[in-house]
Design a protein around this motif. Structure first.
Motif, PDB file in Angstrom:
ATOM      1  N   VAL A  39       0.843  -1.204   0.000  1.00  0.00           N
ATOM      2  CA  VAL A  39       0.000   0.000   0.000  1.00  0.00           C
ATOM      3  C   VAL A  39       0.872   1.245   0.000  1.00  0.00           C
ATOM      4  O   VAL A  39       1.794   1.377   0.824  1.00  0.00           O
ATOM      5  CB  VAL A  39      -0.937   0.006   1.232  1.00  0.00           C
ATOM      6  N   ASN A  40       0.580   2.156  -0.912  1.00  0.00           N
ATOM      7  CA  ASN A  40       1.330   3.411  -0.995  1.00  0.00           C
ATOM      8  C   ASN A  40       0.434   4.599  -0.686  1.00  0.00           C
ATOM      9  O   ASN A  40      -0.757   4.437  -0.357  1.00  0.00           O
ATOM     10  CB  ASN A  40       1.983   3.557  -2.376  1.00  0.00           C
ATOM     11  N   SER A  41       0.969   5.786  -0.787  1.00  0.00           N
ATOM     12  CA  SER A  41       0.229   6.999  -0.426  1.00  0.00           C
ATOM     13  C   SER A  41      -0.980   7.226  -1.332  1.00  0.00           C
ATOM     14  O   SER A  41      -2.012   7.744  -0.888  1.00  0.00           O
ATOM     15  CB  SER A  41       1.156   8.216  -0.477  1.00  0.00           C
ATOM     16  N   THR A  42      -0.874   6.818  -2.593  1.00  0.00           N
ATOM     17  CA  THR A  42      -2.015   6.954  -3.511  1.00  0.00           C
ATOM     18  C   THR A  42      -3.167   6.066  -3.063  1.00  0.00           C
ATOM     19  O   THR A  42      -4.346   6.467  -3.102  1.00  0.00           O
ATOM     20  CB  THR A  42      -1.599   6.586  -4.944  1.00  0.00           C
ATOM     21  N   ASP A  43      -2.837   4.844  -2.638  1.00  0.00           N
ATOM     22  CA  ASP A  43      -3.857   3.924  -2.126  1.00  0.00           C
ATOM     23  C   ASP A  43      -4.518   4.486  -0.874  1.00  0.00           C
ATOM     24  O   ASP A  43      -5.737   4.405  -0.715  1.00  0.00           O
ATOM     25  CB  ASP A  43      -3.226   2.572  -1.804  1.00  0.00           C
ATOM     26  N   VAL A  44      -3.693   5.046   0.007  1.00  0.00           N
ATOM     27  CA  VAL A  44      -4.216   5.626   1.252  1.00  0.00           C
ATOM     28  C   VAL A  44      -5.206   6.737   0.942  1.00  0.00           C
ATOM     29  O   VAL A  44      -6.282   6.824   1.555  1.00  0.00           O
ATOM     30  CB  VAL A  44      -3.065   6.150   2.137  1.00  0.00           C
ATOM     31  N   ASP A  45      -4.869   7.575  -0.012  1.00  0.00           N
ATOM     32  CA  ASP A  45      -5.768   8.673  -0.394  1.00  0.00           C
ATOM     33  C   ASP A  45      -7.079   8.134  -0.942  1.00  0.00           C
ATOM     34  O   ASP A  45      -8.166   8.660  -0.638  1.00  0.00           O
ATOM     35  CB  ASP A  45      -5.091   9.567  -1.446  1.00  0.00           C
ATOM     36  N   TYR A  46      -7.001   7.071  -1.741  1.00  0.00           N
ATOM     37  CA  TYR A  46      -8.218   6.479  -2.311  1.00  0.00           C
ATOM     38  C   TYR A  46      -9.099   5.903  -1.205  1.00  0.00           C
ATOM     39  O   TYR A  46     -10.311   6.155  -1.173  1.00  0.00           O
ATOM     40  CB  TYR A  46      -7.847   5.392  -3.319  1.00  0.00           C
ATOM     41  N   PHE A  47      -8.495   5.140  -0.307  1.00  0.00           N
ATOM     42  CA  PHE A  47      -9.261   4.521   0.777  1.00  0.00           C
ATOM     43  C   PHE A  47      -9.902   5.579   1.677  1.00  0.00           C
ATOM     44  O   PHE A  47     -11.059   5.445   2.090  1.00  0.00           O
ATOM     45  CB  PHE A  47      -8.362   3.604   1.607  1.00  0.00           C
ATOM     46  N   THR A  48      -9.142   6.601   1.992  1.00  0.00           N
ATOM     47  CA  THR A  48      -9.664   7.673   2.850  1.00  0.00           C
ATOM     48  C   THR A  48     -10.842   8.374   2.191  1.00  0.00           C
ATOM     49  O   THR A  48     -11.823   8.728   2.844  1.00  0.00           O
ATOM     50  CB  THR A  48      -8.561   8.693   3.172  1.00  0.00           C
ATOM     51  N   ASN A  49     -10.739   8.556   0.886  1.00  0.00           N
ATOM     52  CA  ASN A  49     -11.829   9.204   0.152  1.00  0.00           C
ATOM     53  C   ASN A  49     -13.095   8.351   0.158  1.00  0.00           C
ATOM     54  O   ASN A  49     -14.208   8.880   0.174  1.00  0.00           O
ATOM     55  CB  ASN A  49     -11.387   9.465  -1.298  1.00  0.00           C
TER      56      ASN A  49
END
Length: 362
Positions: A39-49
């Motif tokens: 999991v990278n920062s892009t994934d984290v942003d997607y999940f948070t959204n």
């Protein structure tokens, strides 16, 4: 009936965050992480959204989601997602499927075999936020709810409507209905109401690629097509994530009686069960067996006193339920005869809710 007699082992590991619990990968070194994405920062942003900031968990708070109930094994996931709807679950799984991110599904995390926690660094998808009761039909007794509803909350809800859940568990205060289905939990009322396969009328589930399988039927009599719901009951989350359930709830019995009985051998237990089933076939709800080791462990670790002689080899809890109060008088006469014939050695009976609860919480 709840027996918390487990000796929780404190195992060492080199990882500071999980210093009291051995990592699963260390305890079982033959297990190898698959070729899944990290999991990278892009994934984290997607999940948070998708789930929102409040339902995206990271940091120290993730620790409890990584550990099993016995605290004997642990994963090292960094992120927990707590979706609220089937649509959010679908979006998460579709994204993880396309990115190659491993997912661990978790309900109440009350299991004793480590099946609800990650092995490595999988993203944990918790159903805890999916805890809404969608509907209850008083005519048919059909309850429709989300998978994250705690069993005890459902029991209290339908009880207020004059019904009961068709099964009961010692972990009812924390286990979730979705996990109950996924593990095909038998519970304490299986003798009278059967397994979950017969009580669950329908369900909704999300497959690994995000597809939603809607089998949320609420009809008791349904002979149309394949009953795909049965594939998911007991599947342990391997086929998809259960998100909604329709379950048949029977009317609450007017009278309930609980007996706690001591016996000297397992052969006596079998003989006693045969007699109880023959005498009370229509009202027998539960017949739970425990040995002296379990009783002594409960007394030592939990401080609950055994209601009868605690030096016997075996004990059983018998619960009867019916719409007339004949069971109270009948069970007392039945137990007296069993005592005279030395089939059982000691017994106590309760027919008041407060006394029944004390017996069933041994």
């Amino acid at each position: 009936m709840t027996f918390n007699f487990f000796n929780v082992r404190k195992l060492c590991t080199t990882t500071a965050l999980y210093k009291n619990v051995q990592l699963t990968k260390d305890r079982f070194p033959n297990l190898k992480r698959g070729s899944y994405a990290v999991v990278n920062s892009t994934d984290v942003d997607y999940f948070t959204n998708i789930v929102g900031v409040n339902n995206f968990i990271s940091g120290e708070e993730v620790k409890s989601y990584n550990e099993d109930w016995l605290k004997s094994v642990s994963g090292f996931s960094k992120y927990v997602l707590k979706p609220k709807t089937t649509e959010q679950v679908s979006s998460i799984l579709k994204y993880c499927y396309e990115r190659g991110i491993a997912v661990c599904i978790q309900g109440g995390n009350t299991g004793l075999v480590g099946g609800s926690v990650p092995v490595f660094d999988e993203v944990i998808l918790s159903t805890s936020a999916m805890n809404k009761i969608i509907s209850f039909n008083k005519l048919s007794g059909v309850l429709v709810c989300q998978a994250g509803c705690v069993l005890e909350n459902l029991m209290n809800y339908v009880q207020n409507e004059g019904f009961i859940m068709p099964f009961d568990l010692g972990a009812k205060g924390t286990c979730q209905i979705g996990g109950n289905l996924a593990t095909n939990a038998g519970g304490l009322r299986l003798i009278k109401y059967g397994s979950l396969q017969g009580s669950v009328l329908g369900l909704q589930a999300v497959l690994a690629d995000g597809q939603v399988l809607d089998c949320l039927n609420t009809l008791k009599k349904d002979n149309t097509g394949y009953h795909l719901k049965h594939l998911f009951i007991g599947s342990e989350g391997t086929l998809g994530i259960i998100t909604k359930i329709a379950i048949q709830c029977p009317n609450a019995p007017k009278f309930v009686n609980a007996s706690f009985i001591g016996l000297e051998s397992f052969d006596k237990v079998l003989s006693f069960f045969s007699l109880v089933r023959k005498e009370f076939s229509g009202s027998l709800s539960s017949f739970e067996l425990m040995d002296s080791v379990a009783i002594k462990s409960v007394q030592k670790n939990i401080g609950i006193k055994c209601p009868i002689n605690d030096n016997l080899k075996f004990y059983v809890l018998v619960e009867l339920s019916a719409d007339n109060n004949y069971i109270n008088h009948s069970i007392q006469e039945f137990l007296e005869k069993a005592l005279n014939k030395e089939i059982i050695l000691d017994a106590t009976v309760a027919d008041q809710p407060s006394l029944i609860q004390k017996i069933e919480n041994v």
